[in-house]
Design an enzyme around this catalytic site. Structure first.
Site, PDB file in Angstrom:
ATOM      1  N   ASP A 239       0.820  -1.218   0.000  1.00 29.05           N
ATOM      2  CA  ASP A 239       0.000   0.000   0.000  1.00 29.05           C
ATOM      3  C   ASP A 239       0.854   1.270   0.000  1.00 29.05           C
ATOM      4  OD1 ASP A 239      -1.942  -1.875   0.320  1.00 29.05           O
ATOM      5  OD2 ASP A 239      -2.714  -1.092   2.223  1.00 29.05           O
ATOM      6  N   HIS A 291      -6.163   3.145  -3.798  1.00 26.20           N
ATOM      7  CA  HIS A 291      -6.011   3.317  -2.343  1.00 26.20           C
ATOM      8  C   HIS A 291      -6.309   4.782  -1.982  1.00 26.20           C
ATOM      9  CE1 HIS A 291      -4.882   1.969   1.598  1.00 26.20           C
ATOM     10  NE2 HIS A 291      -3.741   2.632   1.675  1.00 26.20           N
ATOM     11  N   HIS A 381       3.911  -2.329   2.805  1.00 20.62           N
ATOM     12  CA  HIS A 381       3.911  -0.991   2.194  1.00 20.62           C
ATOM     13  C   HIS A 381       5.203  -0.816   1.390  1.00 20.62           C
ATOM     14  CE1 HIS A 381       1.128  -0.805   5.568  1.00 20.62           C
ATOM     15  NE2 HIS A 381       0.501   0.169   4.910  1.00 20.62           N
TER      16      HIS A 381
HETATM   17 ZN    ZN Z   1      -2.591   3.072   3.419  1.00 11.98          ZN
END
Ligand code: ZN
Length: 433
Positions: A239, A291, A381
């Site tokens: 992400d 996102h 991430h």
């Molecule tokens: Zn996030």
């Protein structure tokens, strides 16, 4: 009686003359040949030279037989002044030993001098051919070639231009290595390849000619990878990227190296600043997810435009709208689900949270990720170096355990036997939330 005396006298005369000649020739001092050396070599010949001797009839050249270790006369040079000889029809990539002596002949008698120092030499490699240049994966090409007989190694040259003036060289210092993958090539570009083999002697290398060059084009987009449905699958998800710290790039390098896919839930604003990163992800066969545009709203604060604006950015870069979505902080509301349903996106939570954003510790991230089982979605991430450090270890370790890596859509399709449903949130390949 008379004739007998005559014959005897004649015979005696011959014996005396012969003895005289033989004595006089024996008296010649024939010097050892000096400066015996190799001046040129090819794959089937050796050019030998030496220094001229005084008052000799010529030279005799000997070659050692590898099996018996004995020397055989291979050439007689009938001139004092001739001081070179080319031995032809030799085997390629083979080792040879020669020595030479001078000789003097006189009325059928002959005397040879002491042998020169031996010359140990070899013929050049025959030169191998590139059999093929294959292009299985994005940014890489694999060169394979035929095996040398006795060479020490090979040198591959590759270049974007035909004359190899900008060539890069790869040394392969082992005869039995017969293929090599070159990474980080420019996608979609055509490279030229050529190869030569060599025999190394101390610091020196003796090369064959180059083989005929071959060209190949670097794959720009990854082919679909065949998934074995009998083997476990995992979806890596990342992400908040792309970033500018290089972490995202390092993660892509790992995916490219192992030819695997992941899903990137992208922040629209970051994608706008780094479209090349998004394009690379697509070229590697990765899935780009939504996102939100700027990650500023969570849960009930998320507006429809936060979602649609991100899809607009992704469409502008990749040419198509994303079909997968992940909520900021994983906080999915019914409103978000409704928007996603309308926008044609399924939603993804996770079953394994590495908490990489919190620990920033590769060891901890690896430990969490290695608990993954078949059908899991792992949350990470692509904006932390510690995550990139971890991914470098996680991917080969999970591959070794027999896992295959798929995108989230592929995961759901494999585990539910149907396409992901828009507006539905999955937390693993088969569980919804
Ligand atoms: Zn996030």
């Amino acid at each position: 009686m008379k004739s007998f005396v005559k014959i005897t006298a004649g015979f005696l005369a011959v014996v005396i003359i012969s003895a005289f000649i033989s004595y006089s020739i024996a008296g010649f001092n024939i010097e050892k040949v000096k400066g015996f050396s190799v001046t040129d070599r090819g794959s089937t010949y050796q050019k030998l030279k030496w220094k001229s001797n005084q008052n000799v009839s010529g030279y005799k050249l000997y070659q050692r037989n590898v099996n018996s270790n004995e020397y055989t006369l291979i050439a007689t040079v009938n001139s004092e002044k001739t001081t070179e000889f080319t031995v032809k029809d030799l085997d390629m990539e083979s080792f040879y030993t020669f020595k030479i002596c001078a000789f003097k002949s006189f009325l059928g008698y002959e005397k040879t001098g002491e042998f020169s120092k031996v010359v140990e030499t070899f013929t050049l490699p025959r030169g191998e051919n590139i059999e093929k240049v294959s292009e299985e994966r994005v940014s890489s090409l694999t060169v394979s070639w035929t095996c040398g007989i006795n060479c020490t190694g090979y040198e591959i040259e590759y270049a974007l231009n035909d004359d190899f003036s900008d060539a890069k060289v790869i040394d392969i210092p082992k005869r039995t290595t017969l293929s090599y993958r070159i990474d980080n090539l420019q996608k979609g570009k055509t490279y030229n390849f050529r190869l030569r083999s060599y025999i190394a002697q101390g610091e020196d290398k003796f090369y064959s000619d180059y083989c005929e060059s071959l060209s190949a084009t670097v794959k720009a987009v990854a082919d679909d990878v065949e998934i074995d449905e009998t083997k476990p699958v995992i979806a890596l998800t990342f992400d908040d990227g792309p970033d500018f710290s290089g972490a995202s790039k390092r993660i892509l390098d790992v995916l490219e190296k192992y030819n695997i896919r992941a899903t990137f839930f992208t922040v629209g604003e970051n994608a706008e600043k780094n479209p090349e990163n998004i394009k690379r992800k697509v070229s590697l066969g990765c899935e780009i997810g939504n996102h939100t545009y700027d990650h500023s709203h969570y849960g009930s604060d998320v507006k429809k435009s936060d979602i649609t604006k991100c899809s607009d950015v992704i469409q502008k870069i990749t040419g198509s709208r994303p079909t997968v979505f992940r909520s900021t902080g994983g906080m999915t509301t019914q409103t978000i689900k409704n928007v996603c349903k309308k926008e044609g996106m399924s939603i993804y939570y996770w079953s394994i949270d590495t908490r990489d954003w919190e620990s920033r510790n590769a060891k901890k991230i690896i430990k969490k990720a290695m608990t993954a089982k078949d059908g899991d979605i792992i949350l990470m991430h692509d904006i932390y170096q510690s995550t990139a450090d971890a991914v470098e270890k996680i991917v080969p370790r999970l591959l070794k355990k027999g896992y295959q890596f798929v995108t989230v859509s592929q995961l759901v399709k494999l585990k539910t036997d149907s396409a992901p449903v828009n507006g539905v949130q999955y937390m693993s390949g088969s569980k919804t939330k």
